[in-house]
Design a protein around this motif. Structure first.
Motif, PDB file in Angstrom:
ATOM      1  N   GLY A 379       4.241  15.576  12.504  1.00 19.77           N
ATOM      2  CA  GLY A 379       4.447  14.326  11.493  1.00 19.77           C
ATOM      3  C   GLY A 379       3.718  14.111  10.377  1.00 19.77           C
ATOM      4  O   GLY A 379       2.582  15.465  10.769  1.00 19.77           O
ATOM      5  N   TRP A 380       3.445  13.005   9.983  1.00 19.62           N
ATOM      6  CA  TRP A 380       2.348  12.918   9.029  1.00 19.62           C
ATOM      7  C   TRP A 380       2.171  11.501   8.794  1.00 19.62           C
ATOM      8  O   TRP A 380       2.860  11.103   9.010  1.00 19.62           O
ATOM      9  CB  TRP A 380       2.624  13.348   7.204  1.00 19.62           C
ATOM     10  N   GLN A 381       0.890  11.183   8.293  1.00 20.35           N
ATOM     11  CA  GLN A 381       0.672   9.968   7.953  1.00 20.35           C
ATOM     12  C   GLN A 381      -0.576   9.422   7.409  1.00 20.35           C
ATOM     13  O   GLN A 381      -0.761  10.375   6.921  1.00 20.35           O
ATOM     14  CB  GLN A 381      -0.638   8.882   9.350  1.00 20.35           C
ATOM     15  N   VAL A 382      -0.152   8.710   6.645  1.00 23.58           N
ATOM     16  CA  VAL A 382      -1.378   8.130   4.967  1.00 23.58           C
ATOM     17  C   VAL A 382      -1.816   7.244   5.303  1.00 23.58           C
ATOM     18  O   VAL A 382      -1.865   5.876   5.962  1.00 23.58           O
ATOM     19  CB  VAL A 382      -0.729   8.435   3.841  1.00 23.58           C
ATOM     20  N   GLN A 383      -2.810   6.966   5.387  1.00 25.20           N
ATOM     21  CA  GLN A 383      -4.366   6.293   5.160  1.00 25.20           C
ATOM     22  C   GLN A 383      -4.934   5.544   4.433  1.00 25.20           C
ATOM     23  O   GLN A 383      -5.072   6.490   3.797  1.00 25.20           O
ATOM     24  CB  GLN A 383      -5.531   6.914   6.870  1.00 25.20           C
ATOM     25  N   GLY A 386     -10.379   1.928   5.585  1.00 28.32           N
ATOM     26  CA  GLY A 386     -10.441   1.592   6.652  1.00 28.32           C
ATOM     27  C   GLY A 386      -9.216   2.040   7.874  1.00 28.32           C
ATOM     28  O   GLY A 386      -9.335   1.343   8.841  1.00 28.32           O
ATOM     29  N   GLY A 387      -8.490   3.218   7.665  1.00 25.56           N
ATOM     30  CA  GLY A 387      -8.158   3.848   9.286  1.00 25.56           C
ATOM     31  C   GLY A 387      -6.682   2.633   8.875  1.00 25.56           C
ATOM     32  O   GLY A 387      -5.952   3.388   9.918  1.00 25.56           O
ATOM     33  N   GLU A 388      -5.969   2.212   7.782  1.00 24.59           N
ATOM     34  CA  GLU A 388      -5.038   1.463   7.968  1.00 24.59           C
ATOM     35  C   GLU A 388      -4.322   2.141   7.493  1.00 24.59           C
ATOM     36  O   GLU A 388      -3.811   3.170   6.130  1.00 24.59           O
ATOM     37  CB  GLU A 388      -5.126   0.029   6.810  1.00 24.59           C
ATOM     38  N   ILE A 389      -3.092   2.903   8.736  1.00 25.30           N
ATOM     39  CA  ILE A 389      -1.646   3.301   8.294  1.00 25.30           C
ATOM     40  C   ILE A 389      -0.555   3.188   7.392  1.00 25.30           C
ATOM     41  O   ILE A 389       0.150   1.438   8.049  1.00 25.30           O
ATOM     42  CB  ILE A 389      -0.954   3.893   9.178  1.00 25.30           C
ATOM     43  N   VAL A 390      -0.267   3.269   6.111  1.00 25.26           N
ATOM     44  CA  VAL A 390       0.357   3.094   5.190  1.00 25.26           C
ATOM     45  C   VAL A 390       1.520   3.511   5.060  1.00 25.26           C
ATOM     46  O   VAL A 390       2.844   2.915   4.539  1.00 25.26           O
ATOM     47  CB  VAL A 390      -0.035   2.316   4.000  1.00 25.26           C
ATOM     48  N   ALA A 391       2.419   4.265   5.505  1.00 28.47           N
ATOM     49  CA  ALA A 391       3.156   5.115   5.413  1.00 28.47           C
ATOM     50  C   ALA A 391       2.858   6.330   6.759  1.00 28.47           C
ATOM     51  O   ALA A 391       2.033   6.972   6.854  1.00 28.47           O
ATOM     52  CB  ALA A 391       3.246   5.949   3.487  1.00 28.47           C
ATOM     53  N   GLN A 392       4.564   7.139   7.257  1.00 28.93           N
ATOM     54  CA  GLN A 392       4.195   7.745   7.739  1.00 28.93           C
ATOM     55  C   GLN A 392       6.336   8.395   8.281  1.00 28.93           C
ATOM     56  O   GLN A 392       6.773   7.956   8.000  1.00 28.93           O
ATOM     57  CB  GLN A 392       3.118   7.411   9.287  1.00 28.93           C
TER      58      GLN A 392
END
Length: 476
Positions: A379-383, A386-392
């Protein structure tokens, strides 16, 4: 530790551009025909008259049996065959083709259980192409055969699933795409991320501005290693193998167990083990970026840093590709034992990789945020900062959907997800990186329109391949 670089450079001047066979001994066999160079200021034939529609006169219904053959019965070819047979899509395998009689037995025995009859074993793929009953072939041979086998199959009216790396030169990819167009054939490249749902949602997220403007893309393919290699002495070929047919288009050389079993370390047969494997990530990166064109320049550095052996391909290399609006780097190697590919716990679940030491991750940097994306599941993750994941979005292994798409396209005459035109463009990045390395870390100035090297005669010479008499690549 002393760093070593082994550059494999051979050149022969001919009229126009110099074309070089990638002969490991630096010599050109007398029976090798010159072919496959690049012509400046001529748009490649497959791009001149693009027709996205395939002829619909031989569509099949779901009740019609699709008859297939495997060409190249190594472990991966057998896996592809059995995975396809398990789709329960009214598929039958009529042939298992391999020049080595010791290979393919597992496929034959398992297929007999699954389909009720035993496939025919043959050494010569031309027997497969001559059979009017065959609808499609899976080509999982060493790399020197991919282009010629694909073109022969298209000329014989067969649809094709061809494994990566799909070609050994830019010209070969062009001819494969042209053959698919000319003969109206489905050609599915074995870059199965093109059938992964999460790849398309990542593409849409980027297209809709979620990352901002793209500034850099980093594509990694770092295999476990370093791996020792002891090249064997030349010997007589076993009776169980047709060595001449195994070599096919490649230069004629004596039988050598290392060439036979570790062919990916030789330029005659492959693009390098790490680059071969990284073909998946390069193609996935291009997909999620919206299938961009080709770079205007490429520079690659690397070498054999860990072993003083006869492997021709580097154990580490890094290329920088200039796309104008952003830079893409390709980092390939087999010398990082702390890096890991995503395992079954990621590929077949909704888990995400541990990105920091994921060996095959792609990083896409935008002016707003960054994205990690994994191949073949992950899959994918958007950071954000500060490494906050905002979409995945998680993703699953996509081989079965990719094979199903191939079978569906044989029936419907629609274009395949991993069509040859985009597969070729992805392979161009691999070829340019290797050309830069093999020419002595030369920066290549490249024409995206004409798909031609512009600035260096040595690179132009290396860009071609030689073809042995009887195995010439047709100028379709």
């Amino acid at each position: 530790m002393k760093r070593r670089k082994f550059f494999h450079i051979t050149s022969v001047s001919v009229a126009g551009l110099g074309l070089a066979a990638s002969c490991s001994n630096g010599k050109t066999p007398a029976d090798t025909k010159r072919g496959g160079g690049q012509v400046i200021k001529e748009i490649p034939g497959y791009r001149k008259n693009v027709n996205s529609e395939l002829p619909k006169d031989n569509q099949k219904s779901a009740n019609d049996t699709v008859v297939l053959a495997l060409i190249g019965a190594g472990a991966h070819g057998i896996n592809l065959t059995l995975q396809a047979a398990k789709l329960n899509e009214n598929i039958r395998f009529k042939y298992i083709c391999d020049v080595d009689d010791t290979r393919g037995g597992l496929a034959i025995s398992e297929l007999k259980k699954m389909q009720g009859f035993e496939p025919v074993r043959t050494r010569d793929m031309r027997k497969v192409f001559d059979d009017k009953e065959i609808d499609g072939v899976i080509i999982a041979t060493p790399g020197q055969w991919h282009a010629l086998a694909t073109v022969w199959a298209c000329q014989a009216g067969k649809d094709v699933y061809v494994e990566k790396a799909i070609s050994l030169s830019i010209h070969e990819g062009q001819q494969m795409a042209l053959a698919a167009q000319k003969y109206g054939r489905v050609v599915q490249c074995g870059t199965q991320n093109r059938s992964a749902e999460y790849a398309f949602s990542a593409r849409d997220y980027i297209k809709n501005g979620g990352l901002g403007d793209i500034t850099a893309v980093h594509v990694r393919g770092l295999l476990n290693g370093p791996v020792p290699f002891n090249e064997k002495e030349d010997s007589a070929a076993p009776e169980t193998i047709d060595w001449d047919m195994w070599l096919g288009p490649a230069p004629k050389v004596p039988y050598n167990l290392s060439r036979n079993k570790s062919w990916y370390y030789y330029w005659d047969y492959g693009v390098g083990l790490a680059m071969e494997d990284m073909s998946h990530q390069v193609d996935l990166a291009r997909l999620v970026l919206g299938n961009p064109g080709l770079p205007k320049s490429v520079y690659c550095a690397g070498g054999r840093y860990f072993f003083n052996d006869n492997r021709e391909t580097p154990d580490y290399q890094m290329a920088t590709c200039d796309f104008g609006d952003y830079v893409m780097t390709l980092q390939a190697g087999e010398c990082a034992p702390y890096m890991e590919k995503s395992g079954p716990g990621v590929r077949f679940t909704e888990n995400f990789p541990e990105w920091g030491q994921n060996a095959t991750r792609i990083e896409i940097l935008g002016t707003k945020r960054m994205m990690y994306i994994g191949r073949m599941g992950g899959g994918w993750q958007v950071q954000d900062k500060g490494g906050e994941i905002v979409a995945q979005e998680p993703g699953l292994y996509s081989l079965a959907p990719h094979l199903k798409n191939y079978i569906d396209c044989i029936r419907t005459r629609e274009q395949a997800n991993g069509g040859i035109a985009e597969g070729h463009k992805s392979s161009v990045l691999i070829h340019l990186a290797n050309l830069s390395y093999r020419a002595g870390n030369k920066q290549i100035l490249f024409s995206p329109e004409y798909e031609a090297v512009l600035n260096d005669s040595k690179v132009q010479e290396l860009a071609g391949r030689g073809y042995r008499k009887g195995f010439e690549l047709p100028e379709v």
